[in-house]
Design a protein around this motif. Sequence first.
Motif, PDB file in Angstrom:
ATOM      1  N   UNK A 164       0.822  -1.215   0.000  1.00 54.92           N
ATOM      2  CA  UNK A 164       0.000   0.000   0.000  1.00 54.92           C
ATOM      3  C   UNK A 164       0.852   1.259   0.000  1.00 54.92           C
ATOM      4  N   UNK A 165       2.022   1.192   0.638  1.00 56.50           N
ATOM      5  CA  UNK A 165       2.913   2.358   0.647  1.00 56.50           C
ATOM      6  C   UNK A 165       3.713   2.495  -0.656  1.00 56.50           C
ATOM      7  N   UNK A 166       3.662   1.445  -1.500  1.00 63.05           N
ATOM      8  CA  UNK A 166       4.384   1.528  -2.766  1.00 63.05           C
ATOM      9  C   UNK A 166       5.889   1.391  -2.611  1.00 63.05           C
ATOM     10  N   UNK A 167       6.320   0.693  -1.548  1.00 65.20           N
ATOM     11  CA  UNK A 167       7.756   0.441  -1.362  1.00 65.20           C
ATOM     12  C   UNK A 167       8.002  -1.054  -1.544  1.00 65.20           C
ATOM     13  N   UNK A 168       9.260  -1.471  -1.808  1.00 63.01           N
ATOM     14  CA  UNK A 168       9.518  -2.901  -1.994  1.00 63.01           C
ATOM     15  C   UNK A 168       9.099  -3.699  -0.761  1.00 63.01           C
ATOM     16  N   UNK A 169       8.514  -4.882  -0.978  1.00 67.00           N
ATOM     17  CA  UNK A 169       8.069  -5.724   0.128  1.00 67.00           C
ATOM     18  C   UNK A 169       9.292  -6.188   0.926  1.00 67.00           C
ATOM     19  N   UNK A 170       9.212  -6.028   2.257  1.00 61.60           N
ATOM     20  CA  UNK A 170      10.408  -6.163   3.102  1.00 61.60           C
ATOM     21  C   UNK A 170      11.088  -7.526   2.970  1.00 61.60           C
ATOM     22  N   UNK A 171      10.311  -8.606   2.926  1.00 60.98           N
ATOM     23  CA  UNK A 171      10.951  -9.923   2.928  1.00 60.98           C
ATOM     24  C   UNK A 171      11.431 -10.331   1.538  1.00 60.98           C
ATOM     25  N   UNK A 172      10.937  -9.650   0.494  1.00 61.56           N
ATOM     26  CA  UNK A 172      11.479  -9.911  -0.843  1.00 61.56           C
ATOM     27  C   UNK A 172      12.866  -9.270  -0.951  1.00 61.56           C
ATOM     28  N   UNK A 173      13.031  -8.143  -0.250  1.00 59.73           N
ATOM     29  CA  UNK A 173      14.341  -7.493  -0.217  1.00 59.73           C
ATOM     30  C   UNK A 173      15.316  -8.202   0.712  1.00 59.73           C
ATOM     31  N   UNK A 174      14.816  -8.619   1.882  1.00 63.32           N
ATOM     32  CA  UNK A 174      15.693  -9.259   2.871  1.00 63.32           C
ATOM     33  C   UNK A 174      15.075 -10.577   3.325  1.00 63.32           C
ATOM     34  N   UNK A 175      15.341 -11.683   2.592  1.00 61.13           N
ATOM     35  CA  UNK A 175      14.675 -12.963   2.871  1.00 61.13           C
ATOM     36  C   UNK A 175      14.959 -13.510   4.272  1.00 61.13           C
ATOM     37  N   UNK A 176      15.884 -12.898   5.033  1.00 62.76           N
ATOM     38  CA  UNK A 176      16.169 -13.384   6.387  1.00 62.76           C
ATOM     39  C   UNK A 176      14.893 -13.416   7.239  1.00 62.76           C
TER      40      UNK A 176
END
Lengths: 192, 192, 192
Positions: free
Chosen positions: C51-63
Amino acid sequence: MSPIEALDFVGVALFAATGALAASRKQLDVIGFLFLAAVTGIGGGTARDLMLGVPVFWVERPAHVLACAATAVLVYFTAHLLESRYRLLLWLDAMALAAYGVFGAYKGLAVTGSATVAVVMGVLTGTLGGIIRDVVAREPSVLLRQEIYVAAAALGAATFLLLDRAGLPLWVTAGGGFAAALILRGGTIRYG
Amino acid sequence: MSPIEALDFVGVALFAATGALAASRKQLDVIGFLFLAAVTGIGGGTARDLMLGVPVFWVERPAHVLACAATAVLVYFTAHLLESRYRLLLWLDAMALAAYGVFGAYKGLAVTGSATVAVVMGVLTGTLGGIIRDVVAREPSVLLRQEIYVAAAALGAATFLLLDRAGLPLWVTAGGGFAAALILRGGTIRYG
Amino acid sequence: MSPIEALDFVGVALFAATGALAASRKQLDVIGFLFLAAVTGIGGGTARDLMLGVPVFWVERPAHVLACAATAVLVYFTAHLLESRYRLLLWLDAMALAAYGVFGAYKGLAVTGSATVAVVMGVLTGTLGGIIRDVVAREPSVLLRQEIYVAAAALGAATFLLLDRAGLPLWVTAGGGFAAALILRGGTIRYG
């Protein structure tokens, strides 16, 4: 059409067919067939593309939506001829799960390069269509009936990734992942 | 405010009112009214904007969220005065469906240029708010009660597109689509 | 790790633990634990980032996904030792709600600058994981059991925003919001 594009198309059409079969089991009219076929057919891939931050596949190429509609109409005119709509639904769902589990992993890997993300995308893509169908049609969730459902999507995605890392060509990696998922899921339908 | 912006605002406020009425039927407190009004009011449009790849409307213009909140508080203080909250919910829902079905088609066409995508966006936008409301509030789904629900959203979207292709001005295309959807859906509430 | 990054990690891990506990209550196998832990742990944050239009956090950092998996396995081997899995689920859920309510507000404010959007993001982020868990696991929704659930997330988000506007350092604003949400939610678990 490359083997992986074929998996994409097969997954959408088969999930759409399971949505239409659910509509048939609920004795909905043709509109209900169209709606359940569409949300089941394109639901998993829509979530996948949103999470990967790429354009949603059917917004770019509306032919996928028309394929869902054609599938819904076909099922509408033939489903009453079947002996067991539920058994066919389970088998189509197994094939759709296998196709979309592998395709989701392929696209996840292509976009992010991360094997972890690829497996999660494969599982979400392979299972989400069925979850949406069961929630909207108020059927008992496939997921809670048999956890093998999630396991099969994960196995298909992982097999694809392993074969891909071994440097094998796409028709082997895609075919191998599809077969692994289908054998695990199909085995529990047949013998489970 | 153009006719099409009016449809957007009307759709959000009416869906929010149906969410608040569902909260009233469940005897929730004012927080429950606010929550159900917000997720019902902005749910459909949020999914539409995500799938179209445009900024989510209420993140850009938070006034829509405040409109949902004001609607929730208004319903909170007046719903107990009504003779039949469920009948009002059905009629507000019909108007919201008509408004959002047309607005979704308008925005889908404006962004993608594809009539297929526009119809699907109209249907999803018009029906998703109600589906979210019914799933979260654990009411029997509007969708399974009456497939005419989906058909009305599709008719509104298709009417808008046909009138638009005929080159008519926006207040005719938007008004015509809204009227077509409302007549079909309202007819089944009144006589169905 | 800054105090706000700690809240993010704590929220994901705790929500994952509640998903695994729900799997334990349903007597699912380890795959069911992994799936419910993952969708509960990353569901709310995924919706927030989309909704915020930012990259999805776990797609960026799979940890983050691996943390969900580790939590699921830990709960799988220990949950049967507990006297009351449901009571622990409620308390972990309360802490996850508090952590994610504040973190959602922080990220919403950072991206949009709007306090209205920040509060809504905090509420959606804090509550969505639990809603997904309850819908997928077919448990009675936390939301309808106690509207205080939504109120606690809103209080945490609002407290964070007020302290932030007062110019206080991040560990005070994040800690204050977390404490306010946890006290309100925990009070109703303890005395409600």
